[in-house]
Structures are given as structure tokens and as C-alpha cells.
Design a protein around this motif. Structure first.
Motif, mmCIF file in Angstrom:
data_model
loop_
_atom_site.group_PDB
_atom_site.id
_atom_site.type_symbol
_atom_site.label_atom_id
_atom_site.label_comp_id
_atom_site.label_asym_id
_atom_site.label_seq_id
_atom_site.Cartn_x
_atom_site.Cartn_y
_atom_site.Cartn_z
ATOM 1 N N VAL A 62 0.853 -1.193 0.000
ATOM 2 C CA VAL A 62 0.000 0.000 0.000
ATOM 3 C C VAL A 62 0.887 1.242 0.000
ATOM 4 C CG1 VAL A 62 -1.794 1.286 1.236
ATOM 5 C CG2 VAL A 62 -1.791 -1.225 1.273
ATOM 6 N N PRO A 63 0.786 2.126 -1.006
ATOM 7 C CA PRO A 63 1.559 3.375 -0.993
ATOM 8 C C PRO A 63 1.135 4.241 0.194
ATOM 9 C CG PRO A 63 0.663 2.929 -3.180
ATOM 10 C CD PRO A 63 0.011 1.960 -2.243
ATOM 11 N N VAL A 64 2.108 4.875 0.851
ATOM 12 C CA VAL A 64 1.800 5.662 2.041
ATOM 13 C C VAL A 64 1.807 7.160 1.772
ATOM 14 C CG1 VAL A 64 2.754 3.867 3.534
ATOM 15 C CG2 VAL A 64 4.212 5.745 2.790
ATOM 16 N N GLU A 65 2.067 7.565 0.533
ATOM 17 C CA GLU A 65 2.083 8.986 0.216
ATOM 18 C C GLU A 65 0.698 9.585 0.446
ATOM 19 O OE1 GLU A 65 3.292 12.035 -3.436
ATOM 20 O OE2 GLU A 65 3.381 9.873 -3.721
ATOM 21 N N GLY A 66 0.654 10.667 1.210
ATOM 22 C CA GLY A 66 -0.607 11.338 1.500
ATOM 23 C C GLY A 66 -1.347 10.788 2.698
ATOM 24 N N LEU A 67 -0.881 9.673 3.268
ATOM 25 C CA LEU A 67 -1.541 9.104 4.439
ATOM 26 C C LEU A 67 -1.030 9.751 5.718
ATOM 27 C CD1 LEU A 67 -1.565 5.267 3.622
ATOM 28 C CD2 LEU A 67 -3.339 6.969 3.158
ATOM 29 N N GLU A 68 -1.862 9.730 6.742
ATOM 30 C CA GLU A 68 -1.455 10.201 8.058
ATOM 31 C C GLU A 68 -0.693 9.084 8.776
ATOM 32 O OE1 GLU A 68 -1.774 13.241 9.242
ATOM 33 O OE2 GLU A 68 -2.730 13.845 7.364
ATOM 34 N N PRO A 69 0.199 9.446 9.723
ATOM 35 C CA PRO A 69 0.944 8.415 10.443
ATOM 36 C C PRO A 69 0.035 7.372 11.111
ATOM 37 C CG PRO A 69 1.925 10.557 10.852
ATOM 38 C CD PRO A 69 0.668 10.798 10.056
ATOM 39 N N GLU A 70 -1.142 7.792 11.612
ATOM 40 C CA GLU A 70 -2.057 6.868 12.244
ATOM 41 C C GLU A 70 -2.563 5.826 11.253
ATOM 42 O OE1 GLU A 70 -2.278 10.138 12.414
ATOM 43 O OE2 GLU A 70 -1.615 10.454 14.497
#
Length: 197
Positions: free
Chosen positions: A183-191
Motif C-alpha cells: 500500500v503506498p503511504v504517500e498522503g496518508l497520516e501516520p495513524e
């Protein structure tokens, strides 16, 4: 082992560093780098595994068992053949094909994890990107993450000493997370990234 040789080399280089021998400082820093230590740890683990793993007699125990049973039906019934037929027809083997299936699975290494394929959209100017495979089981990862204040990237904030990430030698504070479990994590919040982890 390799670690012992490296320790001796560092001891020798430390003496040369005190004498200010040209180029020794750079070599000393290289041998002390954490990434090299991690590679050597992986190398030693692989060498230990290759030296200690049992070698299977056959890779197809189920097929061999069926073939032997068919041959024994037509063979002269000596005492040894009757004993072998009795063993092959025992409840442990005949009524439980899962036993031979488990043997074949281990012998053919079907249980070993496989790395996911490299992403197609890796930037050409990316200096270093690596795929890290950590099997958590019930253990905590032993690392915290944060969002970089300037770039917005999700990075490893801290690696807890003695935790799974620290023992693996594959994650370091400051590492940028690009993808987690596919799952790409770009744009996601740390939570959100923690939930994926």
C-alpha cells in the motif's frame, strides 16, 4: 566468523588511525557503518542456515510412496516386503496424506516467503531504495514513525533497542516509508500507516 574477522580488522585500523595513515580513517568509518554491519549479519545468518539445514532424501515423497505401494503388490511376498507394505499402509501414512504433503512442502521450500515485485514507478534519480521483509508474528515492530515537517514524508522516527526492527538491522531512524504491505503511504497520516503496519 566474518564478525570476528571484522572486529580484528577494526582493531588494526584503529591503531593506524592514531598514526594518521592516509585513507585509513575512511576505511575505518566504512567498516563501522551500520549498513555494512547489517549486511554481514544477514550473510552470517544465511551461511548458518545453509550449513545447518537438513537435506531431503526426495522432493516427492507422496508420489514415491504411491509408486512403491504399486510395485509391492506385484512383488514376491517376502518378509521384508510384507513389513514395508505394513508400514506404508499404517494409519500414520495411509490415512494421513497430510504427513507426506507436509514433507514435500518443506522439501520443496514452498513455505518460504517471497519478496513483492519492485514498483514500476521508481524515480530514476532515487539514491537508494530497498525492500524490507519483516515477519512480525505476535511481536511488536519496535519502531515509531512520524511525518516530516518540511517534505510531508512518512519517516521512521525511532528504532527501539532490542525490538524486531532493531534486531533485523534493516530499518533505521530517518528512513522514508514509500510502501507498506503493498500500500503506498504517500498522503496518508501516520495513524493510517500504523494501522497498515
Amino acid at each position: 566468523g566474518v564478525s570476528h574477522v571484522l572486529t580484528l580488522a577494526l582493531q588494526e585500523l584503529s591503531l593506524l588511525c592514531k598514526r594518521d595513515v592516509n585513507g585509513v580513517g575512511m576505511l575505518y568509518d566504512l567498516l563501522r557503518s551500520r549498513w555494512l554491519q547489517a549486511l554481514l549479519k544477514i550473510y552470517e545468518c544465511l551461511q548458518h542456515y545453509l550449513g545447518k539445514r537438513p537435506a531431503p532424501v526426495t522432493l516427492q515423497a507422496r508420489a514415491l510412496s504411491r509408486e512403491v505401494v504399486e510395485l509391492l503388490r506385484e512383488a514376491p511376498q517376502s518378509g521384508e516386503i510384507k513389513e514395508l507394505r505394513r508400514l506404508l499402509r499404517s494409519p500414520h501414512l495411509k490415512a494421513s496424506p497430510a504427513l507426506l504433503y507436509a514433507h514435500d512442502t518443506v522439501a520443496q521450500k514452498d513455505f518460504e516467503p517471497t519478496l513483492p515485485p519492485l514498483p514500476d514507478n521508481i524515480p530514476e534519480n532515487e539514491e537508494a531504495m530497498r525492500i524490507v521483509c519483516l515477519v512480525k508474528n505476535n511481536q511488536p515492530l519496535g519502531a515509531t514513525i512520524k511525518r516530516h515537517e518540511v517534505t510531508g514524508d512518512i519517516t521512521v522516527a525511532r528504532v527501539i533497542h532490542g525490538g524486531l526492527a532493531d534486531r533485523s538491522g534493516l530499518l533505521y531512524a530517518g528512513d522514508k516509508l514509500v510502501e507498506v504491505n503493498g500500500v503506498p503511504v504517500e498522503g496518508l497520516e501516520p495513524e493510517q500507516v500504523i494501522n497498515i503496519l
